[in-house]
Design a protein around this motif. Structure first.
Motif, PDB file in Angstrom:
ATOM      1  N   TRP A   2      47.020  41.926  30.188  1.00 27.86           N
ATOM      2  CA  TRP A   2      46.219  41.734  31.392  1.00 27.86           C
ATOM      3  C   TRP A   2      44.757  41.600  31.011  1.00 27.86           C
ATOM      4  CZ3 TRP A   2      48.489  46.430  34.481  1.00 27.86           C
ATOM      5  CH2 TRP A   2      49.738  46.090  35.002  1.00 27.86           C
ATOM      6  N   ASN A   3      44.045  40.699  31.694  1.00 30.82           N
ATOM      7  CA  ASN A   3      42.605  40.520  31.510  1.00 30.82           C
ATOM      8  C   ASN A   3      41.940  40.614  32.873  1.00 30.82           C
ATOM      9  OD1 ASN A   3      43.983  38.190  29.583  1.00 30.82           O
ATOM     10  ND2 ASN A   3      42.521  39.495  28.548  1.00 30.82           N
ATOM     11  N   TRP A   4      41.088  41.606  33.047  1.00 29.69           N
ATOM     12  CA  TRP A   4      40.378  41.803  34.302  1.00 29.69           C
ATOM     13  C   TRP A   4      38.889  41.885  34.031  1.00 29.69           C
ATOM     14  CZ3 TRP A   4      43.492  46.814  35.529  1.00 29.69           C
ATOM     15  CH2 TRP A   4      44.822  46.496  35.801  1.00 29.69           C
ATOM     16  N   ARG A   5      38.115  41.783  35.109  1.00 34.52           N
ATOM     17  CA  ARG A   5      36.673  42.025  35.052  1.00 34.52           C
ATOM     18  C   ARG A   5      36.319  42.961  36.191  1.00 34.52           C
ATOM     19  NH1 ARG A   5      33.371  36.920  33.162  1.00 34.52           N
ATOM     20  NH2 ARG A   5      34.897  35.955  31.812  1.00 34.52           N
ATOM     21  N   THR A   6      35.278  43.772  35.972  1.00 34.22           N
ATOM     22  CA  THR A   6      34.847  44.688  37.024  1.00 34.22           C
ATOM     23  C   THR A   6      33.409  44.400  37.427  1.00 34.22           C
ATOM     24  OG1 THR A   6      34.019  46.419  35.563  1.00 34.22           O
ATOM     25  CG2 THR A   6      36.354  46.504  36.150  1.00 34.22           C
ATOM     26  N   GLU A   7      33.124  44.770  38.645  1.00 36.46           N
ATOM     27  CA  GLU A   7      31.780  44.662  39.207  1.00 36.46           C
ATOM     28  C   GLU A   7      30.877  45.666  38.496  1.00 36.46           C
ATOM     29  OE1 GLU A   7      30.534  44.640  43.779  1.00 36.46           O
ATOM     30  OE2 GLU A   7      31.653  46.422  43.167  1.00 36.46           O
ATOM     31  N   LEU A  38      40.718  39.167  38.714  1.00 35.51           N
ATOM     32  CA  LEU A  38      41.772  38.838  37.781  1.00 35.51           C
ATOM     33  C   LEU A  38      42.094  37.358  37.912  1.00 35.51           C
ATOM     34  CD1 LEU A  38      45.298  39.836  38.879  1.00 35.51           C
ATOM     35  CD2 LEU A  38      43.396  40.448  40.317  1.00 35.51           C
ATOM     36  N   PRO A  39      42.584  36.737  36.850  1.00 33.09           N
ATOM     37  CA  PRO A  39      42.915  35.316  36.920  1.00 33.09           C
ATOM     38  C   PRO A  39      43.999  35.077  37.964  1.00 33.09           C
ATOM     39  CG  PRO A  39      42.957  36.093  34.647  1.00 33.09           C
ATOM     40  CD  PRO A  39      42.828  37.298  35.522  1.00 33.09           C
ATOM     41  N   ASP A  40      43.954  33.917  38.602  1.00 33.62           N
ATOM     42  CA  ASP A  40      45.003  33.582  39.562  1.00 33.62           C
ATOM     43  C   ASP A  40      46.025  32.659  38.893  1.00 33.62           C
ATOM     44  OD1 ASP A  40      43.832  31.077  39.488  1.00 33.62           O
ATOM     45  OD2 ASP A  40      43.625  30.911  41.645  1.00 33.62           O
ATOM     46  N   ASP A  41      46.842  31.989  39.672  1.00 38.02           N
ATOM     47  CA  ASP A  41      47.922  31.165  39.130  1.00 38.02           C
ATOM     48  C   ASP A  41      47.600  29.670  39.062  1.00 38.02           C
ATOM     49  OD1 ASP A  41      47.880  30.782  41.859  1.00 38.02           O
ATOM     50  OD2 ASP A  41      50.013  31.134  42.157  1.00 38.02           O
ATOM     51  N   THR A  42      46.337  29.281  39.243  1.00 40.59           N
ATOM     52  CA  THR A  42      46.001  27.850  39.259  1.00 40.59           C
ATOM     53  C   THR A  42      45.603  27.299  37.900  1.00 40.59           C
ATOM     54  OG1 THR A  42      43.659  28.227  39.741  1.00 40.59           O
ATOM     55  CG2 THR A  42      45.156  27.980  41.641  1.00 40.59           C
ATOM     56  N   LEU A  43      45.293  28.147  36.946  1.00 40.95           N
ATOM     57  CA  LEU A  43      44.764  27.761  35.637  1.00 40.95           C
ATOM     58  C   LEU A  43      43.379  27.129  35.750  1.00 40.95           C
ATOM     59  CD1 LEU A  43      47.996  26.353  33.947  1.00 40.95           C
ATOM     60  CD2 LEU A  43      47.093  28.679  33.919  1.00 40.95           C
ATOM     61  N   ASP A  57      40.683  44.357  28.827  1.00 37.21           N
ATOM     62  CA  ASP A  57      41.950  43.799  28.349  1.00 37.21           C
ATOM     63  C   ASP A  57      42.928  44.945  28.168  1.00 37.21           C
ATOM     64  OD1 ASP A  57      40.877  41.271  28.246  1.00 37.21           O
ATOM     65  OD2 ASP A  57      40.581  41.272  26.084  1.00 37.21           O
ATOM     66  N   CYS A  58      44.094  44.820  28.775  1.00 34.26           N
ATOM     67  CA  CYS A  58      45.145  45.836  28.673  1.00 34.26           C
ATOM     68  C   CYS A  58      46.292  45.262  27.851  1.00 34.26           C
ATOM     69  CB  CYS A  58      45.660  46.218  30.053  1.00 34.26           C
ATOM     70  SG  CYS A  58      44.414  46.898  31.155  1.00 34.26           S
ATOM     71  N   TYR A  59      46.638  45.930  26.756  1.00 31.38           N
ATOM     72  CA  TYR A  59      47.705  45.495  25.860  1.00 31.38           C
ATOM     73  C   TYR A  59      48.899  46.429  25.973  1.00 31.38           C
ATOM     74  CZ  TYR A  59      43.899  42.865  23.735  1.00 31.38           C
ATOM     75  OH  TYR A  59      42.837  42.025  23.535  1.00 31.38           O
ATOM     76  N   GLY A  60      50.091  45.861  25.876  1.00 33.23           N
ATOM     77  CA  GLY A  60      51.306  46.671  25.898  1.00 33.23           C
ATOM     78  C   GLY A  60      51.764  47.025  27.294  1.00 33.23           C
ATOM     79  N   VAL A  61      51.428  46.187  28.270  1.00 32.63           N
ATOM     80  CA  VAL A  61      51.819  46.454  29.651  1.00 32.63           C
ATOM     81  C   VAL A  61      53.288  46.063  29.829  1.00 32.63           C
ATOM     82  CG1 VAL A  61      51.379  45.879  32.069  1.00 32.63           C
ATOM     83  CG2 VAL A  61      49.482  45.936  30.431  1.00 32.63           C
ATOM     84  N   GLY A 118      49.401  44.790  42.129  1.00 32.80           N
ATOM     85  CA  GLY A 118      49.384  46.156  42.652  1.00 32.80           C
ATOM     86  C   GLY A 118      48.625  47.102  41.739  1.00 32.80           C
ATOM     87  N   ALA A 119      48.766  46.896  40.426  1.00 33.40           N
ATOM     88  CA  ALA A 119      48.072  47.751  39.461  1.00 33.40           C
ATOM     89  C   ALA A 119      46.562  47.585  39.555  1.00 33.40           C
ATOM     90  CB  ALA A 119      48.558  47.436  38.046  1.00 33.40           C
ATOM     91  N   VAL A 120      46.080  46.345  39.643  1.00 31.81           N
ATOM     92  CA  VAL A 120      44.630  46.135  39.723  1.00 31.81           C
ATOM     93  C   VAL A 120      44.092  46.620  41.069  1.00 31.81           C
ATOM     94  CG1 VAL A 120      44.537  43.752  40.541  1.00 31.81           C
ATOM     95  CG2 VAL A 120      42.749  44.583  39.048  1.00 31.81           C
ATOM     96  N   ALA A 121      44.885  46.533  42.127  1.00 31.11           N
ATOM     97  CA  ALA A 121      44.452  47.059  43.430  1.00 31.11           C
ATOM     98  C   ALA A 121      44.281  48.581  43.353  1.00 31.11           C
ATOM     99  CB  ALA A 121      45.440  46.670  44.520  1.00 31.11           C
TER     100      ALA A 121
END
Length: 160
Positions: A5-10, A89-94, A62-66, A74-77
């Motif tokens: 998982w790759n996320w960004r935070t405010e 978080l990235p969406d499904d459009t690329l 970056d979360c490894y081993g999820v 749900g996890a990021v929420a």
């Protein structure tokens, strides 16, 4: 199957605060990626790498081993609620500029950012909602083919 998982935070958030919020939100052990003896990592633990850059949403996570069965949205929420900050978080459009914005209350909606590539990675700026009022989000755009169509809003309780 193991996921990444790759996320960004405010705002800028310390790595230790990120790990504590993840451990609380997901109820799993969370360890820093660097300097960990992989032979001693507890079963089910997440390895997390955190770094900072400039622009909107400057903290990258970056979360490894999820585990594949753990639903990312749900996890990021849950993570955003524990952290008390919005996340991307990235969406499904690329589309590199389109993300899912997860508000601090866990509500999810698609957004766009201007993306600038730098030596330190992508810098995001100028957030705007993904809406049918925008010509870029109507018609045959990738936004229309997404699971997260323009103007969609997923309430916090449904996201968890």
């Amino acid at each position: 199957m193991i996921e990444l998982w790759n996320w960004r935070t405010e705002g800028r958030v310390a790595a230790s605060e990120i790990r504590l919020a993840l451990a609380d939100a997901l109820d799993v052990p969370v360890l820093p990626l660097g300097g960990v003896d992989l032979a001693r990592v507890p079963s089910g633990a997440l390895l997390v790498d955190v770094w900072h850059r400039s622009g909107d949403f400057p903290t990258s996570v970056d979360c490894y081993g999820v585990p594949a069965e753990l639903p990312e949205v749900g996890a990021v929420a849950a993570f955003a609620r524990r952290l008390g900050r919005a996340c991307l978080l990235p969406d499904d459009t690329l589309d590199a500029g389109r993300h899912l914005l997860v508000a601090a209350d866990g509500t999810i909606r698609p957004v766009h950012h201007e993306v600038r590539d730098t030596e330190d990675g992508e810098i995001l700026s100028e957030q705007r909602l993904c809406t049918v009022l925008s010509p870029r989000c109507r018609g045959w755009s990738p936004c229309q083919r997404s699971r997260w169509v323009p103007d969609s809003v997923i309430p916090a309780l449904a996201a968890a």
